[in-house]
Design an enzyme around this catalytic site. Structure first.
Site, PDB file in Angstrom:
ATOM      1  N   GLU A  47       0.874  -1.177   0.000  1.00  0.00           N
ATOM      2  CA  GLU A  47       0.000   0.000   0.000  1.00  0.00           C
ATOM      3  C   GLU A  47       0.908   1.222   0.000  1.00  0.00           C
ATOM      4  OE1 GLU A  47      -3.260  -0.260  -0.401  1.00  0.00           O
ATOM      5  OE2 GLU A  47      -3.210   1.919  -0.567  1.00  0.00           O
ATOM      6  N   SER A  48       0.894   1.961  -1.100  1.00  0.00           N
ATOM      7  CA  SER A  48       1.894   3.020  -1.269  1.00  0.00           C
ATOM      8  C   SER A  48       1.808   4.103  -0.186  1.00  0.00           C
ATOM      9  CB  SER A  48       1.777   3.646  -2.657  1.00  0.00           C
ATOM     10  OG  SER A  48       0.487   4.199  -2.843  1.00  0.00           O
ATOM     11  N   CYS A  78       4.440  -1.960  -8.712  1.00  0.00           N
ATOM     12  CA  CYS A  78       3.102  -1.619  -8.245  1.00  0.00           C
ATOM     13  C   CYS A  78       3.132  -0.432  -7.269  1.00  0.00           C
ATOM     14  CB  CYS A  78       2.425  -2.855  -7.668  1.00  0.00           C
ATOM     15  SG  CYS A  78       0.647  -2.743  -7.719  1.00  0.00           S
ATOM     16  N   ILE A 134      -2.409  -6.476  -9.413  1.00  0.00           N
ATOM     17  CA  ILE A 134      -3.239  -6.472  -8.196  1.00  0.00           C
ATOM     18  C   ILE A 134      -3.508  -5.018  -7.795  1.00  0.00           C
ATOM     19  CG2 ILE A 134      -3.406  -7.210  -5.788  1.00  0.00           C
ATOM     20  CD1 ILE A 134      -1.246  -9.363  -6.501  1.00  0.00           C
ATOM     21  N   ARG A 135      -4.756  -4.604  -7.928  1.00  0.00           N
ATOM     22  CA  ARG A 135      -5.113  -3.191  -7.652  1.00  0.00           C
ATOM     23  C   ARG A 135      -4.018  -2.254  -8.188  1.00  0.00           C
ATOM     24  NH1 ARG A 135      -8.591  -1.435  -4.138  1.00  0.00           N
ATOM     25  NH2 ARG A 135      -7.133  -0.192  -2.951  1.00  0.00           N
ATOM     26  N   HIS A 170       3.378  -7.438 -10.963  1.00  0.00           N
ATOM     27  CA  HIS A 170       4.178  -8.143  -9.947  1.00  0.00           C
ATOM     28  C   HIS A 170       5.037  -9.250 -10.569  1.00  0.00           C
ATOM     29  CE1 HIS A 170       2.309  -6.514  -6.222  1.00  0.00           C
ATOM     30  NE2 HIS A 170       1.331  -6.228  -7.072  1.00  0.00           N
ATOM     31  N   GLU A 172       7.446 -10.717  -9.393  1.00  0.00           N
ATOM     32  CA  GLU A 172       7.906 -11.656  -8.353  1.00  0.00           C
ATOM     33  C   GLU A 172       6.899 -12.787  -8.122  1.00  0.00           C
ATOM     34  OE1 GLU A 172       6.526  -8.824  -7.886  1.00  0.00           O
ATOM     35  OE2 GLU A 172       5.283  -8.828  -6.077  1.00  0.00           O
TER      36      GLU A 172
HETATM   37  N1  GLN Z   1      -3.279  -0.154  -4.800  1.00  0.00           N
HETATM   38  C1  GLN Z   1      -2.005  -0.028  -4.157  1.00  0.00           C
HETATM   39  C2  GLN Z   1      -1.630   1.445  -3.962  1.00  0.00           C
HETATM   40  O1  GLN Z   1      -2.248   2.277  -4.545  1.00  0.00           O
HETATM   41  C3  GLN Z   1      -0.935  -0.729  -4.941  1.00  0.00           C
HETATM   42  C4  GLN Z   1      -1.256  -2.207  -5.028  1.00  0.00           C
HETATM   43  C5  GLN Z   1      -0.076  -3.108  -5.079  1.00  0.00           C
HETATM   44  O2  GLN Z   1       1.072  -2.708  -4.811  1.00  0.00           O
HETATM   45  N2  GLN Z   1      -0.311  -4.363  -5.395  1.00  0.00           N
HETATM   46  O3  GLN Z   1      -0.740   1.736  -3.223  1.00  0.00           O
END
Ligand code: GLN
Length: 188
Positions: A47-48, A78, A134-135, A170, A172
């Site tokens: 989560e950034s 991400c 992923i998101r 991702h 990884e």
């Molecule tokens: N949705 C996350 C963000 O905005 C990033 C998602 C992820 O790193 N898989 O920080």
């Protein structure tokens, strides 16, 4: 050769495993002092906003920004891509702000939070790269200093700017090691 994986939050172990599979020694970076031991750093997904706040708390945001500005290799995946962006659309969260890109967070929509896609990435050869999102963010704008390495449905999802590499997905989470190898070459 030692490459760090920022270990404040997120997909740390998977990146370490990919580095090991490439014959590189991973270092889980939790403290500022460790930045001196490594030849490059991966910022994993997570989560950034949380990772940004933790970078400030651990006193690593400023030193890393300075290192990145002087040629130290950093690869953001991400959330890591978001932290590398100079601009985050509609957001003033803490960031390294090193790459001339505009990041759009959670940009593929809430309904399709996660998906997979086969990408053409010319720098990696003709075989497609199977990518897990992923998101994920995408890059709304990349300035002229930035090389676009991959796009999906017209959206920029992987870029390089000199010593900095960023991917919205991702690498990884899949066994294909070509992107980790590409980054390791950037660190040599
Ligand atoms: N949705 C996350 C963000 O905005 C990033 C998602 C992820 O790193 N898989 O920080």
């Amino acid at each position: 050769m030692k490459i760090g994986v920022l270990a404040l939050q997120g997909a740390v172990r998977e990146h370490c495993n990919s580095l090991k599979a490439c014959g590189v020694e991973p270092v889980e970076v939790k403290y500022r002092e460790q930045l001196g031991e490594i030849e490059g750093l991966i910022i994993p997904g997570g989560e950034s906003t949380t990772v940004g706040k933790l970078l400030v708390k651990h006193g690593m945001l400023e030193p890393l920004r300075e290192m990145g500005g002087k040629g130290f290799p950093i690869f953001g995946t991400c959330a890591g891509l978001i932290l590398l962006a100079k601009e985050i659309s509609g957001n003033d969260q803490p960031r390294l702000g090193l790459m001339d890109i505009v990041a759009e967070r959670n940009a593929f929509g809430r309904q399709i939070a996660s998906f997979e896609a086969d990408l053409d990435i010319a720098e990696l050869g003709p075989e497609k790269f199977h990518a897990v999102f992923i998101r994920a963010p995408y890059i709304g704008k990349a300035k002229e200093k930035v090389t676009v390495m991959a796009e999906l449905e017209g959206k920029i999802i992987m870029v390089r700017q000199d010593n900095l590499l960023a991917a919205a997905f991702h690498p990884e989470l899949t066994p294909d090691l070509r992107i980790h190898r590409y980054f390791i070459e950037m660190c040599r």
